[in-house]
Design an enzyme around this catalytic site. Sequence first.
Site, PDB file in Angstrom:
ATOM      1  N   LEU A   1       3.150  -2.680  -9.352  1.00 53.09           N
ATOM      2  CA  LEU A   1       2.300  -3.952  -9.461  1.00 53.09           C
ATOM      3  C   LEU A   1       0.968  -3.698  -9.293  1.00 53.09           C
ATOM      4  O   LEU A   1       0.080  -4.168 -10.008  1.00 53.09           O
ATOM      5  CB  LEU A   1       2.893  -5.186  -8.631  1.00 53.09           C
TER       6      LEU A   1
ATOM      7  N   GLY B   1      -3.697   0.526  -4.064  1.00 57.26           N
ATOM      8  CA  GLY B   1      -5.042   0.305  -2.989  1.00 57.26           C
ATOM      9  C   GLY B   1      -5.149   1.813  -2.458  1.00 57.26           C
ATOM     10  O   GLY B   1      -4.598   2.568  -2.768  1.00 57.26           O
TER      11      GLY B   1
ATOM     12  N   TYR C   1      -4.464   2.260   0.513  1.00 60.72           N
ATOM     13  CA  TYR C   1      -3.274   2.242   1.515  1.00 60.72           C
ATOM     14  C   TYR C   1      -2.046   2.768   0.795  1.00 60.72           C
ATOM     15  O   TYR C   1      -1.348   3.576   1.484  1.00 60.72           O
ATOM     16  CB  TYR C   1      -2.865   0.877   1.837  1.00 60.72           C
TER      17      TYR C   1
ATOM     18  N   VAL D   1       2.042  -1.087  -4.611  1.00 50.94           N
ATOM     19  CA  VAL D   1       2.904  -2.359  -4.505  1.00 50.94           C
ATOM     20  C   VAL D   1       3.543  -2.258  -5.685  1.00 50.94           C
ATOM     21  O   VAL D   1       3.380  -1.970  -6.738  1.00 50.94           O
ATOM     22  CB  VAL D   1       1.896  -3.598  -4.291  1.00 50.94           C
TER      23      VAL D   1
ATOM     24  N   ASP E   1     -11.369  -9.524   5.460  1.00 58.94           N
ATOM     25  CA  ASP E   1     -11.362  -9.137   4.133  1.00 58.94           C
ATOM     26  C   ASP E   1     -10.778 -10.024   2.854  1.00 58.94           C
ATOM     27  O   ASP E   1     -10.265  -9.853   2.082  1.00 58.94           O
ATOM     28  CB  ASP E   1     -10.536  -7.757   3.975  1.00 58.94           C
TER      29      ASP E   1
END
Length: 192
Positions: A16, A19, A21, A24, A132
């Site tokens: 999906l 990022g 990190y 997803v 954030d």
Amino acid sequence: QKECSPAENYTIDKRLGEGSYGEVFKVKHKILNYTRAMKKIIRRSKNVDDEKEVQNEIFLLKQIDHPHIVKIFEFYTTKSAYFIITEICNGGELFEKILSEGSFSENHAAYIMYQVLSAVYNCHSKNILHRDLKPENILIDRVDNEGYLSVKIIDFGTAKIFEKDKAEQKVIGSAYYIAPEVLEKNYNEKCD
């Protein structure tokens, strides 16, 4: 916590997004057949701060039960990554919708803001500071027949428990959305 892979219970349907990190994915439970989102956070060789951030995000999401904040269901950890299983929002990011629509009617914008402010109020009432908030961290859950968007806040990776009447000093946030008081290293929950 014992190591366990989400592959034991879930199959990946599609990617999906991505990022800083990790990634997803849309995943499907092998037996019960329901669909979820899986956030994969890459482990950086025994980085204790990474582990603390992930545990913090999970801890905070477990504290929150609000219709406009993504719900966490499960957590997995392996040698190479952490995996957070949450509910899925199929409408994409609010940011993308803003780009494609250009602007919303006042009523549609007010409805989105009502949901976001309701979620933020709920977090603040539990002494949780998001730090954030931005259109990229607001997902569209569904669109009703009149075009009104139901949204959910995601990404509590930089969130924290705050103390009333104590100023925060760590500069955290996204450049285009950060509150001026955060840059001055003297802020509270109102920065959200």
